[in-house]
Design a protein around this motif. Structure first.
Motif, mmCIF file in Angstrom:
data_model
loop_
_atom_site.group_PDB
_atom_site.id
_atom_site.type_symbol
_atom_site.label_atom_id
_atom_site.label_comp_id
_atom_site.label_asym_id
_atom_site.label_seq_id
_atom_site.Cartn_x
_atom_site.Cartn_y
_atom_site.Cartn_z
ATOM 1 N N LYS A 1 -3.085 0.270 6.743
ATOM 2 C CA LYS A 1 -3.137 0.918 5.430
ATOM 3 C C LYS A 1 -4.285 0.363 4.600
ATOM 4 N N GLN A 2 -4.478 -0.952 4.686
ATOM 5 C CA GLN A 2 -5.581 -1.570 3.960
ATOM 6 C C GLN A 2 -6.921 -1.014 4.444
ATOM 7 N N PHE B 1 0.822 -1.207 0.000
ATOM 8 C CA PHE B 1 0.000 0.000 0.000
ATOM 9 C C PHE B 1 0.857 1.257 0.000
ATOM 10 N N GLY B 2 1.924 1.228 -0.742
ATOM 11 C CA GLY B 2 2.785 2.399 -0.833
ATOM 12 C C GLY B 2 4.208 2.009 -1.100
ATOM 13 N N ASN C 1 -7.497 1.865 5.827
ATOM 14 C CA ASN C 1 -7.637 3.260 5.399
ATOM 15 C C ASN C 1 -8.121 3.349 3.955
ATOM 16 N N GLU C 2 -7.632 2.453 3.100
ATOM 17 C CA GLU C 2 -8.082 2.452 1.703
ATOM 18 C C GLU C 2 -9.537 2.016 1.606
ATOM 19 N N LYS C 3 -9.932 1.017 2.384
ATOM 20 C CA LYS C 3 -11.335 0.583 2.391
ATOM 21 C C LYS C 3 -12.226 1.689 2.928
ATOM 22 N N HIS C 4 -11.750 2.379 3.947
ATOM 23 C CA HIS C 4 -12.520 3.488 4.522
ATOM 24 C C HIS C 4 -12.704 4.602 3.487
#
Length: 279
Positions: A90-91, A17-18, A93-96
């Motif tokens: 991080k995962q 994720f980065g 945060n992306e789903k959010h």
């Protein structure tokens, strides 16, 4: 608890994720336990200035070996859990971002669900972005069976997140049957926002407990260091404890307790079962 990873797997996980984590960060969580373990040994079993006798040479070597045990603990226990925790956050945060952005876009009924999904796919990052782009591509001209299968495969990649799976299920219904369930999507989005707030509060409490536990441990080390400066005790410390087999046995027992303490501390810090139950 994190499974055992090799170095390449850790690097792949850290870059999902980065940008890939730097070698410096990896080294920190290996050499920091090395320093704590070795430092504890020296504080307990060597004079403030070593090499006063042949025994001190032996103790220096053993100190390095104990440091190696600390490094092994960092490599096998701490580093995998730190990388995996970072990956999971991080995962999430992306789903959010996906849930909030998509729900906002779907307020405009003139825009199809597919167009909303395509727009969101341009605003997320990492592995989640790849998974979403695959979903968008598969939904371009699907029949009902292909649509359900595509959403099901997408949500299956995040099956541990119950609320996210529910959201994707409702999204699948919206895609096939229209937006009659849009209120449900909004409610799930609000629930997901609450989860994020609880998650941050949960991690904050854990960091506070960890910080206090480390402080308490270093207070113990400072207490031992003080013995080196007390005239009556300091002069007898080396022959009675540092250079005596009874002192070595006592320290070994302390070291076992220390390993148990840090192991329990790491297990508690990285155990997110309570958070999953709150979800």
């Amino acid at each position: 608890m994190a499974r055992n990873y090799n170095l390449e797997e850790l690097r792949a996980l850290s870059s999902a994720f980065g940008e890939k984590e730097s070698q410096t960060k990896f080294n920190t969580f290996i050499f920091l336990p090395f320093g704590i373990s070795m430092g504890t040994f020296y504080i307990f079993l060597t004079p403030l200035i070593p090499f006063k006798s042949s025994i001190d040479f032996v103790l220096v070597i053993f100190g390095l070996l104990f440091g190696g045990l600390g490094a092994l603990f960092g490599w096998r226990q701490l580093l995998p859990q730190i990388v995996e925790r970072d990956y999971q956050r991080k995962q999430f945060n992306e789903k959010h971002r996906f849930v909030n952005t998509l729900t906002q876009l779907m307020v405009d009924e003139q825009r199809s669900v597919w167009l909303c999904l395509k727009s969101v796919s341009e605003r997320v990052d990492g592995q989640f972005k790849t998974d979403l782009e695959i979903l968008v591509a598969r939904l371009k001209n699907p029949d009902e069976e292909e649509t359900r299968a595509s959403f099901s495969e997408f949500s299956a990649r995040y099956k541990d997140d119950i609320f996210f799976v529910q959201y994707v299920d409702e999204l699948s219904s919206s895609f096939l049957e229209g937006r009659g369930n849009f209120k449900t999507l909004q409610e799930l989005k609000d629930s997901y926002n609450d989860i994020k707030l609880k998650q941050e509060a949960f991690y904050t409490r854990k960091r506070a407990v960890l910080k206090q536990a480390l402080k308490n441990y270093f207070y113990v080390l400072c207490f031992v260091i003080a013995f080196h400066f007390l005239p009556a005790i300091g002069e007898a410390y080396v022959p009675v404890f540092s250079h005596n087999i009874s002192g070595w046995v006592d320290f070994s027992l302390f070291y076992v307790i220390m390993l148990w303490f840090f192991n329990k501390l790491s297990i508690g810090f990285f155990d997110d079962n309570l958070l999953q139950m709150q979800k």
